[in-house]
Design an enzyme around this catalytic site. Structure first.
Site, short mmCIF file in Angstrom:
data_model
loop_
_atom_site.label_atom_id
_atom_site.label_comp_id
_atom_site.label_asym_id
_atom_site.label_seq_id
_atom_site.Cartn_x
_atom_site.Cartn_y
_atom_site.Cartn_z
N GLU A 173 -9.60 -6.77 -2.67
CA GLU A 173 -10.65 -6.71 -1.65
C GLU A 173 -11.25 -8.08 -1.35
OE1 GLU A 173 -10.38 -4.58 -4.19
OE2 GLU A 173 -10.72 -2.54 -3.48
N GLY A 222 -8.38 0.46 -2.74
CA GLY A 222 -8.68 1.88 -2.87
C GLY A 222 -7.53 2.67 -3.48
N ALA A 275 -7.94 1.12 1.06
CA ALA A 275 -8.72 1.73 2.12
C ALA A 275 -8.23 1.17 3.46
CB ALA A 275 -10.20 1.43 1.92
N GLU A 313 -7.92 2.31 -7.12
CA GLU A 313 -9.11 3.08 -7.50
C GLU A 313 -8.82 4.57 -7.51
OE1 GLU A 313 -11.30 0.94 -4.38
OE2 GLU A 313 -12.83 0.54 -5.89
C1 HXC Z 1 -4.75 -0.42 7.10
C2 HXC Z 1 -2.69 -1.03 6.40
C3 HXC Z 1 -3.17 -1.30 5.11
C4 HXC Z 1 -4.54 -1.06 4.86
C5 HXC Z 1 -1.07 -1.74 5.12
N1 HXC Z 1 -1.39 -1.32 6.36
N2 HXC Z 1 -2.14 -1.72 4.34
N3 HXC Z 1 -3.48 -0.60 7.38
N4 HXC Z 1 -5.29 -0.62 5.89
N5 HXC Z 1 -5.10 -1.25 3.66
C6 HXC Z 1 -0.48 -1.21 7.52
C7 HXC Z 1 -0.15 -2.56 8.10
O1 HXC Z 1 -1.18 -2.98 8.95
C8 HXC Z 1 1.12 -2.25 8.84
O2 HXC Z 1 0.79 -1.60 10.04
C9 HXC Z 1 1.79 -1.22 7.96
O3 HXC Z 1 0.74 -0.67 7.12
C10 HXC Z 1 2.82 -1.83 7.04
O4 HXC Z 1 2.21 -2.88 6.31
P1 HXC Z 1 2.85 -4.34 6.20
O5 HXC Z 1 1.77 -5.26 5.82
O6 HXC Z 1 3.63 -4.67 7.42
O7 HXC Z 1 3.86 -4.13 4.99
P2 HXC Z 1 4.39 -5.24 3.95
O8 HXC Z 1 4.69 -6.50 4.68
O9 HXC Z 1 5.47 -4.57 3.18
O10 HXC Z 1 3.15 -5.53 2.97
C11 HXC Z 1 2.63 -4.53 2.12
C12 HXC Z 1 1.22 -4.95 1.58
C13 HXC Z 1 0.30 -5.31 2.74
C14 HXC Z 1 1.39 -6.18 0.65
C15 HXC Z 1 0.69 -3.78 0.73
O11 HXC Z 1 0.35 -4.23 3.70
C16 HXC Z 1 -1.12 -5.49 2.36
O12 HXC Z 1 -1.49 -6.53 1.79
N6 HXC Z 1 -1.99 -4.51 2.65
C17 HXC Z 1 -3.41 -4.61 2.39
C18 HXC Z 1 -3.68 -4.47 0.91
C19 HXC Z 1 -5.18 -4.56 0.64
O13 HXC Z 1 -5.81 -5.59 0.89
N7 HXC Z 1 -5.77 -3.46 0.15
C20 HXC Z 1 -7.17 -3.42 -0.11
C21 HXC Z 1 -7.81 -2.82 1.10
S1 HXC Z 1 -9.55 -2.92 0.99
P3 HXC Z 1 1.34 -2.14 11.47
O14 HXC Z 1 0.68 -1.24 12.47
O15 HXC Z 1 0.97 -3.57 11.58
O16 HXC Z 1 2.83 -1.95 11.37
C22 HXC Z 1 -9.98 -1.65 0.05
C23 HXC Z 1 -11.44 -1.57 -0.09
C24 HXC Z 1 -11.95 -0.47 -0.97
O17 HXC Z 1 -9.24 -0.86 -0.45
C25 HXC Z 1 -13.42 -0.35 -0.84
C26 HXC Z 1 -14.14 -1.56 -0.37
C27 HXC Z 1 -14.92 -1.37 0.89
#
Ligand code: HXC
Length: 257
Positions: A131, A108, A65, A111
């Site tokens: 998360e 997400g 998400a 999911e």
């Molecule tokens: C918003 C995101 C994002 C996310 C990545 N991006 N994931 N933006 N929400 N979930 C964006 C980054 O900010 C970045 O934007 C661009 O995408 C590229 O990501 P990087 O991190 O630079 O890439 P990389 O170094 O290759 O790492 C990939 C990754 C990492 C390991 C997948 O992006 C990451 O850990 N993402 C979050 C994963 C996560 O925690 N997902 C769960 C989300 S919570 P910029 O603008 O900086 O270039 C969730 C909740 C569900 O899903 C319901 C509960 C409420």
């Protein structure tokens, strides 16, 4: 419809929805949710569509998400808008769905893949519910569907530590049906979808409904449900066609009636 965050294509009786927000690794903001749900609902209603494939990019199916969109929200914002509840529609489609997962399927994203009926992974796929590392918990069914898919031991560890699993571990645990080389994933997913779409559409819907019932009920009730639906397929013209074609040693020509 003019979508901005997804691509929708049709080929024969299969449809392909591609998440297309590359700059955010397909992070699932509300626009993505609304577009995917709207497109999938329209395809579900179309009798010419027999299977829907959902995919992302090579690098990311979806990295979760959208964290930037969620950060400022209050409890009241989330509650009153019933944040993420529209995703439930995806699990309620009657048309079979295939998730083709390459790269990150986190939070997400994991999911969303689990909301689909068949889950194919590329050898680069990474699954997880991280998360907890953000101070939240899964919100699109992850705590429930991951646990049913892989059991308590792995689900607890993934949800409590945020650790991810690779495609091999995900397949061994039963989360995905098969692993495919990354450059063959989409073709394989479309081939699976074409196979499913070639079956009698009402019978495929009934098979899907029967399998899904197993998640909602006891064994005895589930078997009873299956038995009733099994009897009902004898009211489908395609039952006669399928069995006649077998006896005549020819391929069936299903009419989806
Ligand atoms: C918003 C995101 C994002 C996310 C990545 N991006 N994931 N933006 N929400 N979930 C964006 C980054 O900010 C970045 O934007 C661009 O995408 C590229 O990501 P990087 O991190 O630079 O890439 P990389 O170094 O290759 O790492 C990939 C990754 C990492 C390991 C997948 O992006 C990451 O850990 N993402 C979050 C994963 C996560 O925690 N997902 C769960 C989300 S919570 P910029 O603008 O900086 O270039 C969730 C909740 C569900 O899903 C319901 C509960 C409420």
């Amino acid at each position: 419809a003019p979508y901005e965050t997804i691509l929708v294509e049709r080929k024969g009786r299969t449809a392909l929805i591609t998440l297309n927000r590359p700059k955010a690794l397909n992070a699932l903001n509300l626009q993505v949710m609304n577009e995917v749900v709207e497109a999938a609902t329209a395809l579900d209603r179309d009798p010419e569509v027999g299977c829907i494939v959902l995919t992302g990019s090579q690098k990311a199916f979806a990295a979760g998400a959208d964290i930037k969109e969620m950060r400022p929200q209050s409890y009241m914002d989330m509650y009153l808008s019933d944040w993420f509840s529209a995703w439930d529609r995806l699990g309620e489609l009657r048309t079979p769905t295939v998730a083709a997962v390459s790269g990150y399927a986190l939070g997400g994203g994991c999911e969303l893949a689990m909301l689909c009926d068949i889950l194919l992974a590329s050898d680069t796929a990474v699954f997880g519910q991280p998360e907890i590392k953000l101070g939240v918990i899964p919100g699109i069914g992850g705590s429930q569907r991951l646990t049913r898919a892989v059991g308590k031991a792995k689900a607890m560890e993934l949800c409590l530590t945020g650790r991810t699993m690779d495609a091999v571990e995900a397949e061994r645990a039963g989360l995905v049906s098969r692993i495919v080389p990354a450059d063959e994933l989409l073709a394989e997913a479309l081939a699976v979808a074409e196979t499913v779409a070639g079956m009698s559409a009402p019978v495929a819907m009934m098979a899907k409904e029967a399998v899904n019932r197993s998640f909602e009920t006891t064994l005895a009730e589930g078997v009873r449900f299956e038995r009733r639906v099994f009897h009902a397929v004898f009211a489908v013209a395609d039952q006669k066609e399928g069995m006649t074609a077998f006896i005549d040693k020819r391929p069936p020509e299903f009419t989806h009636r």
